[in-house]
Design a protein around this motif. Structure first.
Motif: not given
Ligand SMILES: [Zn+2]
Length: 200
Positions: A130-135, A118-123, A171-176, A55-60
């Protein structure tokens, strides 16, 4: 503000109550045996913790997506809504995101899209899938719609201009961030339906 309550919200609340009840029974000596009382307490506490985390993951995720939607659209009252799994089951469109014109300030994101965010945020934010790029791009795309652009090709083009900024905001660096924008442009954009292309 619209209350965001899903099945999971009620399940999590019920599990918390069951855990409290098991704790009270144990303390008051009302459990059928001490061992069973402890087992019940542990069982309900673990289940409540798991449901609470989801539930917290959904809200954050929804809160972060909202802040990006406000940034990109320039509309302070804009919000992003992550679909609940249960409502996604009844949405046959398969759209990763959408904006309905009767509520133009709301970017609607499919549960899978929010899961990938969420996967991106916590990575480690260095190896975007590619799923994160698309999201991240879908989030930018729907936010451009919320900003008032309705034509798909123009929206898609404007969103590609936002991709790196959105990635940096999450949260990505400039390069990423540049790498994420390039991945979308080179790998995903050419595969989009005609309606979405030609706006640049
Ligand atoms: Zn669109």
């Amino acid at each position: 503000m619209e209350l965001d309550l899903g099945v999971l919200t009620f399940v999590a609340a019920a599990l918390v109550l069951l855990a409290i009840r098991a704790g009270v029974r144990l303390v008051r000596g009302r459990a059928s045996s001490w061992g069973l009382g402890v087992a019940a307490l542990v069982w309900w506490t673990v289940l409540a913790a798991v449901a609470g985390l989801v539930e917290a993951e959904h809200r954050v995720t929804q809160q972060l997506a909202t802040s990006v939607t406000v940034m990109v659209s320039g509309r302070p009252g804009a919000v992003a809504r992550c679909a609940r799994r249960t409502s996604d089951m009844f949405d046959p469109s398969g759209n990763a995101g959408s904006v309905q014109w009767d509520s133009p300030d709301v970017a609607r994101l499919r549960a899978d899209t929010c899961d990938a965010l969420w996967a991106w945020i916590t990575s480690d934010k260095e190896h975007p899938t590619i799923e994160e790029v698309i999201a991240l791009h879908v989030l930018a795309h729907e936010a451009v719609h919320v900003g008032g652009e309705r034509a798909e090709a123009a929206t898609e083009c404007a969103a590609m201009g936002w991709d790196a900024t959105v990635a940096r905001a999450l949260g990505a660096s400039d390069a990423v961030a540049q790498q994420i924008a390039a991945s979308y442009r080179q790998q995903v954009y050419p595969t989009m339906p005609d309606e979405y292309r030609g706006g640049c």
